[in-house]
Design a protein around this motif. Structure first.
Motif, PDB file in Angstrom:
ATOM      1  N   ALA A 103      29.208  33.111 108.393  1.00  0.00           N
ATOM      2  CA  ALA A 103      30.139  32.354 109.245  1.00  0.00           C
ATOM      3  C   ALA A 103      31.131  31.542 108.421  1.00  0.00           C
ATOM      4  CB  ALA A 103      29.361  31.446 110.201  1.00  0.00           C
ATOM      5  N   SER A 104      31.716  32.204 107.435  1.00  0.00           N
ATOM      6  CA  SER A 104      32.621  31.515 106.512  1.00  0.00           C
ATOM      7  C   SER A 104      33.868  32.353 106.294  1.00  0.00           C
ATOM      8  CB  SER A 104      31.918  31.272 105.175  1.00  0.00           C
ATOM      9  OG  SER A 104      32.790  30.703 104.229  1.00  0.00           O
ATOM     10  N   GLY A 105      35.012  31.702 106.247  1.00  0.00           N
ATOM     11  CA  GLY A 105      36.261  32.379 105.927  1.00  0.00           C
ATOM     12  C   GLY A 105      36.790  33.212 107.064  1.00  0.00           C
ATOM     13  N   SER A 106      36.190  34.371 107.267  1.00  0.00           N
ATOM     14  CA  SER A 106      36.583  35.284 108.349  1.00  0.00           C
ATOM     15  C   SER A 106      35.554  36.406 108.407  1.00  0.00           C
ATOM     16  CB  SER A 106      37.976  35.870 108.089  1.00  0.00           C
ATOM     17  OG  SER A 106      37.926  36.840 107.054  1.00  0.00           O
ATOM     18  N   MET A 113      33.410  38.188  99.580  1.00  0.00           N
ATOM     19  CA  MET A 113      32.345  37.616  98.754  1.00  0.00           C
ATOM     20  C   MET A 113      32.190  38.370  97.433  1.00  0.00           C
ATOM     21  SD  MET A 113      28.835  38.971 100.582  1.00  0.00           S
ATOM     22  CE  MET A 113      27.822  38.867  99.100  1.00  0.00           C
ATOM     23  N   TYR A 114      32.817  39.565  97.349  1.00  0.00           N
ATOM     24  CA  TYR A 114      32.798  40.344  96.116  1.00  0.00           C
ATOM     25  C   TYR A 114      34.163  40.347  95.407  1.00  0.00           C
ATOM     26  CZ  TYR A 114      28.314  42.228  97.744  1.00  0.00           C
ATOM     27  OH  TYR A 114      27.013  42.371  98.164  1.00  0.00           O
ATOM     28  N   GLN A 115      35.109  39.587  95.938  1.00  0.00           N
ATOM     29  CA  GLN A 115      36.424  39.474  95.305  1.00  0.00           C
ATOM     30  C   GLN A 115      36.445  38.190  94.479  1.00  0.00           C
ATOM     31  OE1 GLN A 115      38.960  41.868  95.640  1.00  0.00           O
ATOM     32  NE2 GLN A 115      37.391  43.062  96.688  1.00  0.00           N
ATOM     33  N   GLN A 116      36.446  38.324  93.173  1.00  0.00           N
ATOM     34  CA  GLN A 116      36.206  37.184  92.297  1.00  0.00           C
ATOM     35  C   GLN A 116      37.291  36.112  92.360  1.00  0.00           C
ATOM     36  OE1 GLN A 116      35.278  40.132  89.021  1.00  0.00           O
ATOM     37  NE2 GLN A 116      33.885  38.501  88.411  1.00  0.00           N
ATOM     38  N   ASN A 117      38.444  36.451  92.911  1.00  0.00           N
ATOM     39  CA  ASN A 117      39.523  35.470  93.035  1.00  0.00           C
ATOM     40  C   ASN A 117      39.573  34.809  94.410  1.00  0.00           C
ATOM     41  OD1 ASN A 117      40.302  37.801  94.383  1.00  0.00           O
ATOM     42  ND2 ASN A 117      42.466  37.522  93.928  1.00  0.00           N
ATOM     43  N   MET A 118      38.589  35.075  95.255  1.00  0.00           N
ATOM     44  CA  MET A 118      38.599  34.571  96.629  1.00  0.00           C
ATOM     45  C   MET A 118      37.664  33.378  96.791  1.00  0.00           C
ATOM     46  SD  MET A 118      40.735  36.570  98.258  1.00  0.00           S
ATOM     47  CE  MET A 118      40.354  36.352  99.999  1.00  0.00           C
ATOM     48  N   ALA A 119      38.025  32.502  97.731  1.00  0.00           N
ATOM     49  CA  ALA A 119      37.204  31.321  98.002  1.00  0.00           C
ATOM     50  C   ALA A 119      35.809  31.712  98.479  1.00  0.00           C
ATOM     51  CB  ALA A 119      37.887  30.431  99.026  1.00  0.00           C
ATOM     52  N   ASP A 120      35.711  32.821  99.221  1.00  0.00           N
ATOM     53  CA  ASP A 120      34.407  33.253  99.723  1.00  0.00           C
ATOM     54  C   ASP A 120      33.472  33.654  98.581  1.00  0.00           C
ATOM     55  OD1 ASP A 120      34.794  32.790 102.419  1.00  0.00           O
ATOM     56  OD2 ASP A 120      35.628  34.779 102.798  1.00  0.00           O
ATOM     57  N   TYR A 121      34.023  34.152  97.486  1.00  0.00           N
ATOM     58  CA  TYR A 121      33.199  34.488  96.325  1.00  0.00           C
ATOM     59  C   TYR A 121      32.533  33.221  95.775  1.00  0.00           C
ATOM     60  CZ  TYR A 121      32.000  35.829  91.528  1.00  0.00           C
ATOM     61  OH  TYR A 121      31.341  36.037  90.350  1.00  0.00           O
ATOM     62  N   ALA A 122      33.334  32.197  95.555  1.00  0.00           N
ATOM     63  CA  ALA A 122      32.797  30.947  95.020  1.00  0.00           C
ATOM     64  C   ALA A 122      31.819  30.310  95.999  1.00  0.00           C
ATOM     65  CB  ALA A 122      33.943  29.987  94.712  1.00  0.00           C
ATOM     66  N   HIS A 123      32.159  30.364  97.294  1.00  0.00           N
ATOM     67  CA  HIS A 123      31.266  29.812  98.315  1.00  0.00           C
ATOM     68  C   HIS A 123      29.924  30.538  98.294  1.00  0.00           C
ATOM     69  CE1 HIS A 123      29.812  28.494 102.271  1.00  0.00           C
ATOM     70  NE2 HIS A 123      29.555  29.765 102.507  1.00  0.00           N
ATOM     71  N   HIS A 124      29.978  31.845  98.146  1.00  0.00           N
ATOM     72  CA  HIS A 124      28.739  32.626  98.176  1.00  0.00           C
ATOM     73  C   HIS A 124      27.830  32.273  97.006  1.00  0.00           C
ATOM     74  CE1 HIS A 124      26.266  36.041  99.455  1.00  0.00           C
ATOM     75  NE2 HIS A 124      26.016  36.178  98.164  1.00  0.00           N
ATOM     76  N   VAL A 125      28.409  32.233  95.803  1.00  0.00           N
ATOM     77  CA  VAL A 125      27.609  31.924  94.616  1.00  0.00           C
ATOM     78  C   VAL A 125      27.005  30.528  94.728  1.00  0.00           C
ATOM     79  CG1 VAL A 125      27.697  31.555  92.124  1.00  0.00           C
ATOM     80  CG2 VAL A 125      28.917  33.493  93.144  1.00  0.00           C
ATOM     81  N   ASN A 359      41.842  30.741 115.870  1.00  0.00           N
ATOM     82  CA  ASN A 359      43.052  30.743 115.047  1.00  0.00           C
ATOM     83  C   ASN A 359      42.860  31.359 113.678  1.00  0.00           C
ATOM     84  OD1 ASN A 359      44.907  29.396 116.866  1.00  0.00           O
ATOM     85  ND2 ASN A 359      43.686  27.551 116.554  1.00  0.00           N
ATOM     86  N   ALA A 360      41.658  31.287 113.115  1.00  0.00           N
ATOM     87  CA  ALA A 360      41.459  31.692 111.726  1.00  0.00           C
ATOM     88  C   ALA A 360      40.745  33.028 111.559  1.00  0.00           C
ATOM     89  CB  ALA A 360      40.675  30.613 110.973  1.00  0.00           C
ATOM     90  N   SER A 361      39.984  33.474 112.546  1.00  0.00           N
ATOM     91  CA  SER A 361      39.100  34.611 112.325  1.00  0.00           C
ATOM     92  C   SER A 361      38.921  35.417 113.599  1.00  0.00           C
ATOM     93  CB  SER A 361      37.736  34.110 111.833  1.00  0.00           C
ATOM     94  OG  SER A 361      36.826  35.169 111.653  1.00  0.00           O
ATOM     95  N   TRP A 362      38.480  36.655 113.425  1.00  0.00           N
ATOM     96  CA  TRP A 362      38.059  37.480 114.562  1.00  0.00           C
ATOM     97  C   TRP A 362      36.565  37.297 114.803  1.00  0.00           C
ATOM     98  CZ3 TRP A 362      41.605  40.481 117.314  1.00  0.00           C
ATOM     99  CH2 TRP A 362      42.890  40.562 116.764  1.00  0.00           C
ATOM    100  N   GLY A 363      35.790  37.169 113.739  1.00  0.00           N
ATOM    101  CA  GLY A 363      34.377  36.870 113.874  1.00  0.00           C
ATOM    102  C   GLY A 363      34.144  35.368 113.886  1.00  0.00           C
ATOM    103  N   TYR A 364      32.939  34.959 114.252  1.00  0.00           N
ATOM    104  CA  TYR A 364      32.617  33.530 114.304  1.00  0.00           C
ATOM    105  C   TYR A 364      32.580  32.939 112.904  1.00  0.00           C
ATOM    106  CZ  TYR A 364      29.910  29.248 114.634  1.00  0.00           C
ATOM    107  OH  TYR A 364      29.506  27.947 114.514  1.00  0.00           O
TER     108      TYR A 364
END
Length: 534
Positions: A103-106, A113-125, A359-364
């Motif tokens: 439930a993060s980002g989108s 979460m596998y894109q090393q330049n994305m915020a979701d990557y850092a959040h996941h780790v 506004n930010a995502s299609w998923g929750y």
């Protein structure tokens, strides 16, 4: 290729990715596996489903010309949507899957979460640990859907005024929300241990609504490619059935398919066709929605087989609908969908826009914000005046509950439609879609560029000889003028649709002048039912 030789190639491909027996199975493979080798690893992981896949493909080949359509674009351009779809105007889209757990980002968390330049990557780790230890697959056991109530969902959508419902059967993440016989990575065999699509189909149809499904499977060919660039579970052949070929996505812009050189194997195309046909045969959807990547050039010989198979199957039950993005089909071979955007005038061919209630995502996602009922009703009115439908998306939580704010918005829309639905359902465009100072910006992903509507903005629809003028704001002073209605239109009577009461009117050279009650009647948008001389 003979089976023994095939497995030899697969073994060599795996060996190339791992390099030595001592190397970790999660070690990077982006530079050691060729596109063909990556695809063969995926083929090996799904080889046990080959008999079922072949049987489905044989059935498609046997019946793709069994009806009014042939598997070619000339024939497919004879498509037309059934009348129920043109009349429906409003549907519900549902993005719900494993991505609802973090439930993060989108809903693209699975990729990001596998894109090393994305915020979701850092959040996941930071939250779950390295992707070599806790990958996307590890969210599946946390996706329990313990409060999923398909009957309650269907009742809510009915109360919202929707006439059709389209859940995502498989998103780009490769996890099937239905009872697929072509994968072990399904909601029936893992996670919720329920046939989510099958249960929704029964509940939606029990409420008298039409049922569709959405497939985003095509993009899965490359969706997890970021995981091949570093130490992650995407590289482990044991999980290739979920992560797919994870081919390098060779595109600078997602929407520029002409310059997308991503590798797509024939085996992948065959599997895509089989999975789509499986959805058709199992759930008999009234609508099929596809995301943009089926427009990739490699799909052009496979798409006609799927479309003719589906259209011929649907012809036996009154016709079906396929939604496609701009340029993905030959013109008029399906119903055009504009994602998060609108069109600027009346369209000769019926069309659809889809957008998310959030506004930010299609998923929750946690902390998301939502569009207002007013904004969404104005969008619906504008789209319908131009011969279109609105498909509005919601994103349930991982436990199966729909966020309370989203429910309130849907019920507010349903209240407005209950009072004013005669101006929406079953209507056709008038000679002009509307008038007023506010103009929409046409095209995909342009929805945030449209300014708020005013009391000078009107949209028009017509049905059974009645003209509906929908004012997108209540005028100050209780007086308004509809300039598009001229003396030679011969107005006979005007009433407010919300309460059925007549209102005072006067036809002048500059338009139809209306004198309104001191206080607004209803909310959001105000419909005048105008009878014209026949």
């Amino acid at each position: 290729m003979k089976r023994s030789l095939f497995y030899l190639v697969v073994v060599l491909a795996c060996a190339a990715g791992i390099a030595t027996a001592q190397q970790s199975p999660t070690a990077p493979t982006a530079k050691t596996l060729s596109p063909e080798q990556a695809d063969l690893v995926w083929q090996k992981a799904t080889a046990k489903f080959e008999p079922q896949r072949k049987a489905i493909l044989a059935r498609v080949a046997q019946h793709d010309s069994d009806g009014p359509f042939r598997p070619d674009w000339v024939s497919l351009q004879q498509y037309s949507a059934p009348q129920w779809y043109d009349d429906a105007k409003f549907g519900i889209f549902i993005h719900w899957g494993v991505y609802s757990v973090p439930a993060s980002g989108s809903e693209w968390y699975s990729r990001n979460m596998y894109q090393q330049n994305m915020a979701d990557y850092a959040h996941h780790v930071a939250t779950y640990g390295p992707q070599s230890k806790f990958g996307y697959k590890d969210f599946i056991s946390l996706f329990k859907a313990e409060h999923f109530d398909p009957q309650a969902w269907a009742k809510l959508f009915k109360q919202a005024g929707a006439r059709y419902v389209i859940p995502v059967a498989e998103h780009h993440d490769g996890f099937a929300m239905y009872n697929s016989q072509l994968s072990e990575w399904t909601a029936v065999k893992m996670g919720p241990h329920r046939d989510v699509i099958g249960e929704l189909e029964k509940a939606v149809r029990a409420e008298g609504m039409h049922f569709g499904v959405s497939s985003h499977r095509a993009e899965h060919d490359w969706f997890f490619d970021g995981g091949r660039k570093f130490d992650s579970d995407v590289n482990d052949p044991r999980y290739a059935g979920l992560y797919g070929p994870a081919e390098a996505h060779l595109a600078k812009k997602d929407e520029d398919l002409y310059n997308d050189w991503t590798y797509v194997s024939q085996a992948w195309l065959d599997d895509w066709l089989a999975r789509t046909a499986e959805l058709i045969d199992t759930y008999h959807p009234d609508v099929l929605y596809f995301d943009w990547w089926i427009g990739h050039p490699t799909f052009r010989n496979t798409l006609p087989k799927m479309l003719s198979y589906y259209y011929n199957e649907g012809a036996k039950r009154g016709g079906v609908v396929v939604n496609y993005k701009q340029g993905d089909f030959a013109e008029n071979a399906g119903t055009l969908d504009i994602e998060r955007g609108q069109l600027t005038g009346i369209q000769q061919a019926h069309w659809q826009t889809d957008t998310s209630i959030s506004n930010a995502s299609w998923g929750y996602i946690k902390g998301d914000t939502y569009k207002s009922p007013k904004e969404l009703i104005h969008l619906l009115v504008d789209v319908v005046s131009k011969n279109g439908n609105l498909l509005l998306n919601i994103g349930p939580r991982a436990d199966g509950t729909i966020p309370e704010d989203a429910q309130k918005i849907l019920l507010a829309m349903g209240g407005w439609l209950k009072a004013n639905g005669d101006a929406i359902y079953g209507t056709a465009p008038w000679r002009t879609f509307g008038e007023g100072p506010t103009e929409v910006v046409g095209g995909t992903f342009q929805d945030t560029k449209t300014k708020p509507y005013t009391a000078e903005d009107f949209r028009f629809t017509t049905k059974d000889g009645v003209l509906y003028a929908i004012e997108l704001g209540w005028p100050e002073g209780g007086k308004t003028v509809i300039h598009s209605i001229k003396p030679d239109d011969h107005v006979r009577a005007v009433s407010l649709l919300a309460n059925g009461k007549s209102i005072t009117w006067q036809q002048q050279g500059d338009g139809l002048h209306l004198t309104l009650p001191a206080q607004p009647v209803g909310d959001y948008a105000y419909v005048y039912r105008i009878e014209l001389a026949k």
